[in-house]
Design an enzyme around this catalytic site. Sequence first.
Site, PDB file in Angstrom:
ATOM      1  N   CYS A 114       0.815  -1.222   0.000  1.00  0.00           N
ATOM      2  CA  CYS A 114       0.000   0.000   0.000  1.00  0.00           C
ATOM      3  C   CYS A 114       0.846   1.267   0.000  1.00  0.00           C
ATOM      4  O   CYS A 114       0.338   2.350  -0.305  1.00  0.00           O
ATOM      5  CB  CYS A 114      -0.962  -0.013   1.181  1.00  0.00           C
ATOM      6  SG  CYS A 114      -2.145  -1.364   1.057  1.00  0.00           S
ATOM      7  N   HIS A 255      -3.769   7.073   1.843  1.00  0.00           N
ATOM      8  CA  HIS A 255      -4.048   5.733   1.333  1.00  0.00           C
ATOM      9  C   HIS A 255      -5.440   5.320   1.831  1.00  0.00           C
ATOM     10  O   HIS A 255      -5.792   5.576   2.976  1.00  0.00           O
ATOM     11  CB  HIS A 255      -2.989   4.763   1.834  1.00  0.00           C
ATOM     12  CG  HIS A 255      -3.328   3.341   1.543  1.00  0.00           C
ATOM     13  ND1 HIS A 255      -3.593   2.898   0.266  1.00  0.00           N
ATOM     14  CD2 HIS A 255      -3.495   2.266   2.362  1.00  0.00           C
ATOM     15  CE1 HIS A 255      -3.890   1.614   0.315  1.00  0.00           C
ATOM     16  NE2 HIS A 255      -3.845   1.206   1.562  1.00  0.00           N
ATOM     17  N   ASN A 285      -9.994  -0.617  -1.127  1.00  0.00           N
ATOM     18  CA  ASN A 285      -8.537  -0.463  -1.087  1.00  0.00           C
ATOM     19  C   ASN A 285      -7.942  -1.049  -2.373  1.00  0.00           C
ATOM     20  O   ASN A 285      -7.948  -2.264  -2.556  1.00  0.00           O
ATOM     21  CB  ASN A 285      -8.008  -1.186   0.160  1.00  0.00           C
ATOM     22  CG  ASN A 285      -6.505  -1.034   0.330  1.00  0.00           C
ATOM     23  OD1 ASN A 285      -5.816  -0.551  -0.570  1.00  0.00           O
ATOM     24  ND2 ASN A 285      -6.008  -1.455   1.475  1.00  0.00           N
TER      25      ASN A 285
HETATM   26  N1  COA Z   1     -18.549  -9.002   8.001  1.00  0.00           N
HETATM   27  C1  COA Z   1     -19.068  -9.198   9.224  1.00  0.00           C
HETATM   28  N2  COA Z   1     -18.312  -9.469  10.298  1.00  0.00           N
HETATM   29  C2  COA Z   1     -16.996  -9.525  10.135  1.00  0.00           C
HETATM   30  C3  COA Z   1     -16.395  -9.324   8.879  1.00  0.00           C
HETATM   31  C4  COA Z   1     -17.225  -9.060   7.794  1.00  0.00           C
HETATM   32  N3  COA Z   1     -16.757  -8.843   6.556  1.00  0.00           N
HETATM   33  N4  COA Z   1     -15.066  -9.423   9.018  1.00  0.00           N
HETATM   34  C5  COA Z   1     -14.836  -9.682  10.303  1.00  0.00           C
HETATM   35  N5  COA Z   1     -15.991  -9.759  10.972  1.00  0.00           N
HETATM   36  C6  COA Z   1     -16.207 -10.024  12.392  1.00  0.00           C
HETATM   37  C7  COA Z   1     -14.995 -10.644  13.025  1.00  0.00           C
HETATM   38  O1  COA Z   1     -14.987 -12.033  12.803  1.00  0.00           O
HETATM   39  C8  COA Z   1     -15.200 -10.286  14.484  1.00  0.00           C
HETATM   40  O2  COA Z   1     -16.077 -11.194  15.027  1.00  0.00           O
HETATM   41  P1  COA Z   1     -15.785 -11.833  16.472  1.00  0.00           P
HETATM   42  O3  COA Z   1     -15.702 -10.664  17.403  1.00  0.00           O
HETATM   43  O4  COA Z   1     -16.951 -12.718  16.676  1.00  0.00           O
HETATM   44  O5  COA Z   1     -14.481 -12.542  16.311  1.00  0.00           O
HETATM   45  C9  COA Z   1     -15.901  -8.940  14.415  1.00  0.00           C
HETATM   46  O6  COA Z   1     -16.420  -8.821  13.091  1.00  0.00           O
HETATM   47  C10 COA Z   1     -15.003  -7.768  14.715  1.00  0.00           C
HETATM   48  O7  COA Z   1     -13.809  -7.921  13.987  1.00  0.00           O
HETATM   49  P2  COA Z   1     -12.611  -6.957  14.175  1.00  0.00           P
HETATM   50  O8  COA Z   1     -11.422  -7.519  13.504  1.00  0.00           O
HETATM   51  O9  COA Z   1     -12.526  -6.520  15.602  1.00  0.00           O
HETATM   52  O10 COA Z   1     -13.142  -5.692  13.356  1.00  0.00           O
HETATM   53  P3  COA Z   1     -12.404  -4.352  13.176  1.00  0.00           P
HETATM   54  O11 COA Z   1     -13.247  -3.279  13.752  1.00  0.00           O
HETATM   55  O12 COA Z   1     -10.987  -4.415  13.573  1.00  0.00           O
HETATM   56  O13 COA Z   1     -12.443  -4.188  11.594  1.00  0.00           O
HETATM   57  C11 COA Z   1     -11.011  -4.423   9.688  1.00  0.00           C
HETATM   58  C12 COA Z   1     -11.806  -5.144  10.783  1.00  0.00           C
HETATM   59  C13 COA Z   1     -10.307  -5.445   8.813  1.00  0.00           C
HETATM   60  C14 COA Z   1     -11.988  -3.617   8.873  1.00  0.00           C
HETATM   61  C15 COA Z   1      -9.994  -3.498  10.365  1.00  0.00           C
HETATM   62  O14 COA Z   1      -9.282  -4.193  11.340  1.00  0.00           O
HETATM   63  C16 COA Z   1      -9.038  -2.883   9.396  1.00  0.00           C
HETATM   64  O15 COA Z   1      -9.411  -2.059   8.594  1.00  0.00           O
HETATM   65  N6  COA Z   1      -7.743  -3.220   9.495  1.00  0.00           N
HETATM   66  C17 COA Z   1      -6.686  -2.635   8.698  1.00  0.00           C
HETATM   67  C18 COA Z   1      -6.923  -2.890   7.257  1.00  0.00           C
HETATM   68  C19 COA Z   1      -5.842  -2.347   6.429  1.00  0.00           C
HETATM   69  O16 COA Z   1      -5.500  -1.214   6.559  1.00  0.00           O
HETATM   70  N7  COA Z   1      -5.355  -3.217   5.544  1.00  0.00           N
HETATM   71  C20 COA Z   1      -4.509  -2.946   4.475  1.00  0.00           C
HETATM   72  C21 COA Z   1      -3.197  -2.450   4.842  1.00  0.00           C
HETATM   73  S1  COA Z   1      -3.062  -0.918   4.200  1.00  0.00           S
END
Ligand code: COA
Length: 336
Positions: A114, A255, A285
């Site tokens: 990224c 980004h 993304n």
């Molecule tokens: N739909 C519904 N539920 C989902 C899901 C989806 N697509 N993906 C994950 N969940 C669930 C998880 O399983 C978790 O359930 P649990 O508590 O029963 O285990 C719950 O939602 C919360 O997940 P969590 O990981 O705490 O959510 P979050 O608020 O951290 O959001 C991301 C997840 C991936 C959106 C977030 O962590 C993120 O954006 N991370 C960085 C991404 C990034 O920048 N990536 C590229 C690098 S540049």
Amino acid sequence: MSKRRATITAVGHYVPEKVLTNLDLEKMVDTNDEWIRTRTGIRERRILEQGATSDLCVKAIERLLERRKIEASEIDLIIVATVTPDMFFPATACIVQERIGATKAWGYDLSAACSGFLYALVAGSQFIESGAYSKVLVVGADKMSSILDYTDRNTCILFGDGGAAVLLEPSEAPEFGIIDHRLYADGSGGAYLYMKGGGSLNPATHETVDKRMHYIYQDGKSVFKGAIKGMADVSLEIIERNNLTGQDIAWLVPHQANLRIIDATADRMGLDRSKVMINIDRYGNTTAATIPLCLSEWWEAGKLRRGQKIVLASFGAGYTWGAVLINWSLESPKGS
Ligand code: COA
């Protein structure tokens, strides 16, 4: 004598036509529109159904060349930032060089996920500043759909396909162009975001395919924490070391990984949301493409003005992160 500076003299982007909405994803994995929108800010993303990353590059570059009214044969160097090259080799830059007819250009691919576009932009600007070259194409493009597991709701909802390019040339006035940059890497972040299969560590076998190792793996929470800190810290650092405040910045070009990460960065810089380029809702993304895609869209919409100070900022796999400060020189086509 004042320093020879690199500046962006043309922009171009391409996104495929096929739209994959949150509602479409609801039918594919256990997720829902509300969860995706509130956790990430994404509503839909684009999917390249046929073709490869080089197709995204070529279409973006063709648009750019048309706008700049120059021939591909005038280009000296092509740097393609991508984590989804057409093949391991030859480099996508070589495929693009041949397809656009950039007969005198050489080129290479750059892998920084990224942050790929920022790494490539800084690399490209060095060739201009040194006087070695006068026309450098910097491209960010990724066909993320080619490495996504559409049964993994943790990752498949986040990414989309797209490509965008900028042209770097020597600035006609020393105050315009790329003013400063800060780039970082921390390999300990490699444990949280990776694709393990297909490289020399785990060459493709039936087993690597069965274990789904040719797809992205992400520990979202850890990456989120790293990104919130990394992108906000470096964005603040670049303005402070240039004796600027959020007041002086016309645009933050972040980004586009997660709207909450973008908001945290803007808050840290003391920037109003109206000064932040956001298109994650429409594209998700697109990895190396997000930042130039914003620049090209905002330029096209008449919102970029000569003399505006803008900050580009990124965080991604590696970990890699960074920020670039630009005194923008390319006037938008329409008044606004
Ligand atoms: N739909 C519904 N539920 C989902 C899901 C989806 N697509 N993906 C994950 N969940 C669930 C998880 O399983 C978790 O359930 P649990 O508590 O029963 O285990 C719950 O939602 C919360 O997940 P969590 O990981 O705490 O959510 P979050 O608020 O951290 O959001 C991301 C997840 C991936 C959106 C977030 O962590 C993120 O954006 N991370 C960085 C991404 C990034 O920048 N990536 C590229 C690098 S540049």
